[in-house]
Enzyme design. Structure first.
Site, PDB file in Angstrom:
ATOM      1  CB  THR A 132      -0.847   0.090   1.285  1.00 28.18           C
ATOM      2  OG1 THR A 132       0.038   0.223   2.408  1.00 28.18           O
ATOM      3  CG2 THR A 132      -1.739  -1.115   1.436  1.00 28.18           C
ATOM      4  CG  ASP A 133       1.320   5.966  -1.159  1.00 23.68           C
ATOM      5  OD1 ASP A 133       2.290   5.997  -0.367  1.00 23.68           O
ATOM      6  OD2 ASP A 133       1.069   6.896  -1.941  1.00 23.68           O
ATOM      7  CD1 TRP A 134       5.132   4.949   4.809  1.00 25.85           C
ATOM      8  CD2 TRP A 134       4.883   3.800   2.912  1.00 25.85           C
ATOM      9  NE1 TRP A 134       6.177   4.037   4.709  1.00 25.85           N
ATOM     10  CE2 TRP A 134       6.048   3.323   3.558  1.00 25.85           C
ATOM     11  CE3 TRP A 134       4.520   3.204   1.701  1.00 25.85           C
ATOM     12  CZ2 TRP A 134       6.850   2.317   3.037  1.00 25.85           C
ATOM     13  CZ3 TRP A 134       5.313   2.200   1.181  1.00 25.85           C
ATOM     14  CH2 TRP A 134       6.454   1.766   1.841  1.00 25.85           C
ATOM     15  N   GLY A 135      -0.252   4.383   4.301  1.00 26.64           N
ATOM     16  CA  GLY A 135      -1.550   4.770   4.867  1.00 26.64           C
ATOM     17  C   GLY A 135      -2.694   4.548   3.891  1.00 26.64           C
ATOM     18  CB  ALA A 136      -2.945   3.402   0.424  1.00 24.13           C
TER      19      ALA A 136
END
Ligand code: BGC
Length: 808
Positions: free
Chosen positions: A230-234
């Site tokens: 995931t993108d950071w926090g996605a």
């Protein structure tokens, strides 16, 4: 799955499996000691290694180890030189190896839908073929060193506003033809170790749990074998993510989601096979990384990397205009004006911001070439936008006394950054004021631009030369100086259109959409596909870039005039070869980017007049000729048929144009294609899309394109875990939460100082907090919030709302 992985799976406990699917901290994965599997590191970013030494923060400015800062995306793409980009990848890979980093978070292959996109300075192009080729070269280089890449941000993350929650409404054809091919090319040709899914939703489902994107397209269609991170926090719903092909959640969220995975297995919501699929891929990744980590330590020759950064920067600069003015002979008296000449902007703000081990300044490099005594300097304006009449006056005096003025202008950090979009295409007002004040000196002024995305240039007709230097990395300054003096012959070509005005950009009416939804109504009419087809005048077209020499195109030939294609048999077995002779007709060595565009004569679907389908950069000595051969396969002629979910090339005439930019076509030939797809009658349901100049992409037209009704936006209330902090900021319970988060982010990002970088940090902190979904508070700030507390706040907010409604 190998036997080794199967055995490992058998020895792992459920807790360990769940843990492996979630990061250990901001940058590391969990290791498994009893299996001798190390905790590996993945970190940013696209134009240099950002390995933070202190506490990690994914958007932060916490210092990283010194590394080589290469030019950013637009410049890399403007080089059109995949060999050079691959070398850069090798260098990046080596720096990772030396630092024990196993996965480098790049490249960013998102398409530039609109020049206001805040992160365009990190991305390559508005064209999917070029973006895909550059991304593939980058990955090939990095991975040749035993380090993984993370192709990002998959997919359709084309602006920053509410990027963590916005729902992109897009039709399948546009997705396949414009926004996915760069990813497709990179995945199918290089097998990146990881793909990073984006924050946004796509047609109603978060990219992080989007079966169509992750499973159907990435794995089944393209054969992706690596892991999706995931993108950071996605991450939205960890269990749904695992079910649909998202393997790893980053950054770590403590035991918040591990517990959910375990519970889902226990209650049957998730099967062991589904979990094992993810875990197996993660184990494979760690194994690959481990092999490299165990090999002999790599030492890096930073000086060699600086030289490489310099040669890439030289090919990244684009000479936009030159009325026989450049190059400037080194005995001239030069006035260098503009604070950017002495305080250069060479990279962007946000997660890609690295800590270069050295940075050249244009003023120093110009002095080295033109001589100290010949060069005078004054700032002329301040990059913090402070007005200063005395500075302006000094600039006017210096300009009057000089033979030639090198005027450095561009965008400063607060005008483009990760986290927020640009508001307009203009240069900062203080710089425009200076240019106005220099009115009488403009005829001897070379404008040097430092920016990460297109800008408007109201003075374009008044100056004889303009050099687009983009954000050229740590060695960008010497590249500029060498081009100005003629030691280097410029060869960069724009990978994006410079429009005359923002209103001309077809996506503008729908950009960036609301906080909840963005509709890609303009469809395939992105960048030059629109400008060229509609003959809309632009400031500088896609593919444009001048040289100090000239090139002649002659003898265009095709290997045949028919192409037997089978829609089901795409591939490289069936090619048309296009050859052309390029001659350097000037008196110095130079490089030309030969661009090959294809356009269908009478398509059944709306299609651009020209689309880039092949290119080659050729280096020629003065007077030298070379025959260039380009290949066009079935796909080069095909469009995506959404009903059948297949690429189709219709039997029809196609024009193959060869040129030096999309507008500067030097020769064209027509090929009659015979395929198994007869030419269908024009699709009248898409009438308005056949006439893009009208830009009449009304509801019915968009519905016809989507093949279904336009989804309703989610209402603001009742609030839920994906409501953003900004959306509750005006409520009594939300305000303190907003204030405290802003204070945390401001401190974390060093936004307190009184300079231009700090101002950019404040803007970014503000945007990140406003756009952050409530679900992420316990992920990013577990020390302050638990998910249960957030749910309580949400319930309380909804109760208040209901009470207020009852009162009304
Ligand atoms: C960015 C990514 C980056 C990640 C880790 C995110 O905010 O969107 O591009 O790789 O942070 O820093």
């Amino acid at each position: 799955m190998t036997k080794n992985i199967q055995t490992m799976l058998q020895t792992l406990t459920l807790e360990e499996k769940a843990m492996l699917c979630i990061g250990k901290d901001v940058w590391h994965l969990h290791g498994i000691e009893h299996l001798d599997m190390p905790s590996i590191m993945m970190t940013d970013g696209p134009h240099g290694l950002r390995k933070q030494v202190g506490e990690g923060d994914h958007v932060g400015l916490n210092d990283a180890v010194p590394a080589t800062c290469f030019p950013t995306g637009p410049g890399l793409a403007a080089s059109w030189n995949t060999t050079l980009i691959e070398k850069m990848g090798v260098a990046l890979g080596k720096e990772c190896r030396a630092q024990g980093v196993s996965v480098l978070l790049g490249p960013g292959a998102n398409i530039k839908r609109n020049p206001l996109g805040g992160r365009n300075f990190e991305y390559f192009s508005e064209d999917p073929l070029l973006a895909g080729d550059i991304a593939a070269a980058w990955i090939k280089g990095v991975q040749s060193q035993g380090v993984g890449a993370s192709l990002k941000h998959y997919a359709v993350n084309n602006h920053e506003h509410c990027r963590m929650t916005v729902d992109v409404i897009i039709d399948q054809r546009t997705l396949r033809e414009i926004y996915l091919p760069a990813f497709e090319k990179a995945v199918t040709t290089t097998q990146p170790w990881t793909v990073m899914c984006s924050y946004n939703k796509v047609n109603g489902t978060f990219a992080a749990e989007n079966k169509i994107l992750l499973d159907d397209i990435l794995v089944k269609d393209w054969g992706f074998k690596g892991i999706v991170v995931t993108d950071w926090g996605a991450n939205n719903n960890r269990v749904e993510g695992i079910k649909h092909g998202q393997h790893l959640e980053m950054p770590g969220s403590g035991d918040l989601n591990t517990k959910k995975i375990i519970a889902a297995i226990e209650n049957g919501q998730l099967t062991t096979q589904e979990l094992d699929k993810s875990v197996a891929r993660i184990l494979e990744l760690i194994l690959k990384a481990k092999t490299s980590l165990n090999e002999e330590k790599v030492t890096v020759d930073l000086n060699a990397h600086h030289k490489l950064a310099a040669s890439i920067a030289q090919e990244s600069c684009v000479l936009l205009k030159n009325e026989n003015f450049l190059p400037i002979s080194i005995d001239k008296k030069i006035a260098v004006i503009g604070e950017l000449a002495n305080n250069t902007r060479y990279q962007g703000a946000g997660s890609s911001k690295i800590n270069p081990f050295t940075v050249e300044q244009p003023l120093d490099e110009i002095k080295k070439i033109f001589g100290r005594d010949n060069v005078s300097y004054t700032a002329g304006y301040h990059i913090n936008d402070m007005e200063d009449a005395a500075e302006q006056k000094r600039a006017m005096t210096l300009a009057e006394q000089a033979d030639v003025v090198f005027l450095f202008v561009g965008l400063t950090p607060k005008y483009e950054s990760e986290g927020f979009d640009r508001q307009h295409l203009d240069l900062p007002q203080v710089q425009l004021d200076l240019i106005n004040a220099l009115e009488n000196q403009l005829s001897k002024t070379v404008v040097v631009l430092q920016n990460g995305a297109p800008i408007t240039l109201p003075f374009v007709d008044e100056v004889p030369a303009i050099l687009e230097a983009y954000l050229g990395g740590q060695a960008g300054a010497s590249a500029i100086a060498k081009i100005l003096s003629g030691e280097v012959n410029p060869s960069g070509k724009l990978a994006e259109t410079f429009p005359l005005a923002l209103e001309d950009v077809p996506s503008q009416p729908y950009f960036p959409g609301t906080t909840k939804q963005v509709q890609y109504r303009e469809s395939i009419w992105v960048g030059y596909r629109y400008f060229d087809t509609t003959k809309t005048k632009v400031l500088f077209p896609f593919g444009h870039g001048l040289s100090y020499t000239t090139f002649d195109y002659s003898n265009v030939r095709l290997s045949g005039d028919t192409l037997q294609g089978q829609s089901a048999q795409l591939g490289r077995h069936n090619l048309i070869k296009v050859s052309v002779t390029i001659t350097n007709t000037g008196d110095r060595a130079g490089a030309e980017v030969v661009q090959c565009y294809v356009g269908q004569a009478t398509p059944s679907q709306p299609r651009p007049k020209k689309e880039l389908k092949a290119f080659k950069k050729v280096f020629l000595a003065a007077g030298e000729s070379q025959v260039i051969e380009l290949e066009l396969d079935y796909r080069a002629f095909a469009y995506w048929n959404s009903e059948q979910s297949v690429w189709l090339a219709e039997s029809n005439d196609y024009t193959i144009s060869l040129g030096s930019s999309v507008e500067d076509i030097r020769d064209a030939v027509i090929v009659t294609l015979k395929t198994d797809t007869p030419l269908a009658p024009a699709n009248t349901a898409l009438k308005t899309y056949f006439e893009p100049a009208k830009r009449d992409f009304h509801d019915e037209a968009f519905i016809a394109l989507l093949g279904h009704s336009i989804p309703q936006e989610i209402p603001l209330t009742p609030y839920h875990l994906n409501s953003t902090i900004g959306e509750i900021a005006n409520t009594s319970l939300g305000k303190p939460l907003f204030d405290s988060m802003l204070a945390i982010f401001n401190t974390m990002m060093g936004a307190g100082a009184n300079d231009s970088a700090a101002e950019a940090s404040r803007l970014m902190a503000q945007a990140l907090v406003v756009d952050m979904p409530l679900r992420n508070l316990p992920v990013f700030n577990p020390q302050y919030y638990t998910e249960a507390q957030i749910v309580q706040i949400i319930n309380a907010l909804n109760e208040l709302e209901n009470k207020q409604k009852d009162k009304q």
